[in-house]
Design a protein around this motif. Structure first.
Motif, PDB file in Angstrom:
ATOM      1  N   ARG A  43       2.314   1.766  -0.086  1.00 29.62           N
ATOM      2  CA  ARG A  43       3.385   2.699   0.255  1.00 29.62           C
ATOM      3  C   ARG A  43       4.545   3.770  -0.206  1.00 29.62           C
ATOM      4  NH1 ARG A  43       5.053  -3.041   1.974  1.00 29.62           N
ATOM      5  NH2 ARG A  43       6.455  -1.904   3.918  1.00 29.62           N
ATOM      6  N   ALA A  92       8.991   2.881   3.894  1.00 27.21           N
ATOM      7  CA  ALA A  92       9.921   1.612   3.100  1.00 27.21           C
ATOM      8  C   ALA A  92      10.852   1.490   2.322  1.00 27.21           C
ATOM      9  CB  ALA A  92       8.902   0.348   2.654  1.00 27.21           C
ATOM     10  N   VAL A 105      10.153  -1.870  -0.912  1.00 25.93           N
ATOM     11  CA  VAL A 105       9.390  -2.192  -1.682  1.00 25.93           C
ATOM     12  C   VAL A 105      10.037  -1.726  -3.048  1.00 25.93           C
ATOM     13  CG1 VAL A 105       7.588  -2.097  -0.135  1.00 25.93           C
ATOM     14  CG2 VAL A 105       9.064   0.256  -0.785  1.00 25.93           C
ATOM     15  N   GLN A 112      -0.515   5.439   3.765  1.00 25.17           N
ATOM     16  CA  GLN A 112      -1.671   3.839   4.616  1.00 25.17           C
ATOM     17  C   GLN A 112      -2.446   4.099   4.033  1.00 25.17           C
ATOM     18  OE1 GLN A 112      -1.783   3.133   8.228  1.00 25.17           O
ATOM     19  NE2 GLN A 112      -1.489   0.597   8.345  1.00 25.17           N
ATOM     20  N   PRO A 115       4.000   0.905   9.156  1.00 26.02           N
ATOM     21  CA  PRO A 115       4.201   0.275   7.645  1.00 26.02           C
ATOM     22  C   PRO A 115       4.250   0.366   5.846  1.00 26.02           C
ATOM     23  CG  PRO A 115       2.514   0.093   8.850  1.00 26.02           C
ATOM     24  CD  PRO A 115       3.335   0.964   9.879  1.00 26.02           C
ATOM     25  N   TYR A 173      13.528  -9.762  -0.743  1.00 23.28           N
ATOM     26  CA  TYR A 173      12.677  -9.037  -1.767  1.00 23.28           C
ATOM     27  C   TYR A 173      12.275  -9.560  -2.742  1.00 23.28           C
ATOM     28  CZ  TYR A 173      11.419  -5.671  -5.286  1.00 23.28           C
ATOM     29  OH  TYR A 173      10.898  -5.201  -6.172  1.00 23.28           O
ATOM     30  N   ALA A 222      12.474  -7.475   4.712  1.00 24.02           N
ATOM     31  CA  ALA A 222      11.551  -8.316   3.955  1.00 24.02           C
ATOM     32  C   ALA A 222      10.713  -7.366   3.927  1.00 24.02           C
ATOM     33  CB  ALA A 222      11.306  -9.347   3.278  1.00 24.02           C
ATOM     34  N   GLU A 223      10.169  -7.164   5.298  1.00 28.58           N
ATOM     35  CA  GLU A 223       8.816  -5.812   4.465  1.00 28.58           C
ATOM     36  C   GLU A 223       8.817  -4.558   4.241  1.00 28.58           C
ATOM     37  OE1 GLU A 223       5.228  -6.287   4.199  1.00 28.58           O
ATOM     38  OE2 GLU A 223       6.384  -8.918   4.252  1.00 28.58           O
ATOM     39  N   ARG A 224       9.926  -4.165   4.770  1.00 23.35           N
ATOM     40  CA  ARG A 224      10.417  -2.798   4.030  1.00 23.35           C
ATOM     41  C   ARG A 224      11.216  -2.351   2.695  1.00 23.35           C
ATOM     42  NH1 ARG A 224      12.671  -1.234   9.837  1.00 23.35           N
ATOM     43  NH2 ARG A 224      10.873  -0.232  11.099  1.00 23.35           N
TER      44      ARG A 224
END
Lengths: 291, 291
Positions: A154, A190, A217, A149, A187, A257, A213-215
């Motif tokens: 990520r 992912a 990548v 981070q 965070p 995604y 979606a946030e996870r």
């Protein structure tokens, strides 16, 4: 599945990324042997949108190659990869794993890569236990997550086909990968989804919805050859296999995604033996028509 | 998981069955080449409880071999197997599939075998679809189920490791196999669970609970070698690999299974090259100590 519109790539490959393994650059003694500069120029002139590099190509030139990539109008999408964290292919002890993990994060940060791929490694030797092995992976990734981070990278946990469960990845399903993300709950942590590893899994769409979606990548393209001759180095070009590529992409995009589609074809006896320019052109044509 | 007691085999191998593939009898040109009579005598004198045969060993002697097996104090546990029903290895059309399926049921009935194993076959050529392929499998098995019931033979759907998804089995998970049983909903249609194919699946116990005891008619033993050299013919002897054999059996037995444990080791470069008597003895020792 909620109503959504699949991205239309039929006449647009600006969201296509090249993983340089497609040119054999992941394995010593194989492939094109192009310099990063040659890769960048060949991708830029063809209109690729991004490149994902392998560590062995980068050496101590991370910042330089990152800048060179962006100067050509391409993004640095990813870096392959962290060390194996467990199992017979991992470094010999936890500290060695952590040291190399940190080195790979540093390189990704130097490149300005959006993510670093993690193939977690196989069953912990002597344990005879997927659960124990996954616990050790979870512990290591959780420890490293704050470092990633801080570096603005990520960590992309990639579940691998169960055929690799023994030596390369005790993380074998999207379900288990989502569970691991939830357990770590950081965070920086992912998923990357690769057609080769998930094409057979009917729970893909529901598990990716659960991930959110946030996870997600990364999304990796290739095909599964029905009569594959080698489960490591005989991946198919998109359209040459049995995977339902449109269906897999629909699952990934329905989960939110909207990133690059990264072509990653390990193919020692076929595509790695061809002219790299032909390979890059074929990827574009297949991306537009089969994916 | 409800409380239950795992069967204690540490000094009792009467529930051990030999699948003759462990002697290489499933593949032309491999293995011991023993006659069925030799197999029966060797198993009987060692105290095995049952034998599962392959069709190529039986020819037109099904009733004779079945009687000979039982006369030696052994059960005929199973027969391998139906034709592939779909994909590149299946007979060329549906009628040919059905004809050979019926022939395999006849042979199983002649032997007095409790079940007939079904490896369903790969993705339907040109379909690029697991779902469409599974639909075709479901349709064929549903059509044949009454024939099997009339012959007093259970059909044992065997989900195979996803590595075989393209050519040998579009049925890749216990979850999908339970779904298929539920869709067909016929008492002749059940499951066989093989360590080689399911060892990696963390949902095994819950899916087998969902299946229920009545739908589990086979449990196959071997091990997954971490550094497997061949995904078809390099299975490990129990204890030599990374699978959690006790955990897998606990999942099967917690779901209510109380039948034979059938050792089935495809091993062209190792166990098939050894003295068959040594192989049979080793299976017993490992069964008592590792399974």
């Amino acid at each position: 599945m909620a109503s959504f519109e699949l991205r239309d790539f039929s006449s647009d490959h600006s969201m296509l990324a090249l993983n340089t393994a497609t040119l054999g650059h992941n394995v010593e003694g194989h492939g094109a042997g192009w310099s990063p500069e040659q890769v960048i120029d060949a991708c830029a002139e063809r209109g690729y949108g991004a490149v994902t590099w392998w560590r062995r190509e980068i050496g101590d030139r991370a910042a330089e190659i990152g800048e060179r990539t962006r100067a050509a109008g391409l993004e640095v999408w990813g870096l392959c990869r962290s060390p194996f964290l467990t199992g017979p292919l991992a470094p010999p002890d936890r500290q060695s794993v952590l040291d190399d993990f940190h080195a790979s994060i540093d390189m990704a940060a130097g490149l300005g890569a959006a993510s670093l791929t993690i193939c977690v490694g196989g069953v912990v030797e002597g344990s005879h236990s997927m659960r124990e092995s996954l616990k050790q992976v979870t512990s290591i990734v959780a420890e490293v997550a704050p470092v990633a981070q801080a570096a603005n990278v990520r960590l992309a946990l990639e579940p691998l086909n169960p055929v690799y469960g023994g030596n390369r990845s005790c993380l074998t399903t999207v379900r288990d990968a989502v569970d691991m993300c939830e357990a770590i709950d950081h965070p920086a942590v992912a998923l990357a989804i690769d057609v080769y590893h998930v094409w057979w899994d009917l729970s893909l769409a529901s598990e990716l919805k659960r991930a959110g979606a946030e996870r997600i990548v990364g999304y990796h393209l290739c095909d599964w050859l029905a009569d594959t001759q080698d489960v490591l180095l005989d991946r198919g070009m998109m359209g040459d296999g049995v995977a339902d590529l449109r269906h897999v992409r629909a699952a990934v995009e329905a989960a939110g995604y909207d990133g690059f589609c990264e072509v990653e074809i390990f193919s020692a006896q076929n595509w790695w033996k061809r002219d790299p320019g032909e390979v890059l052109d074929t990827c574009i044509e297949r991306f537009r028509n089969c994916c």
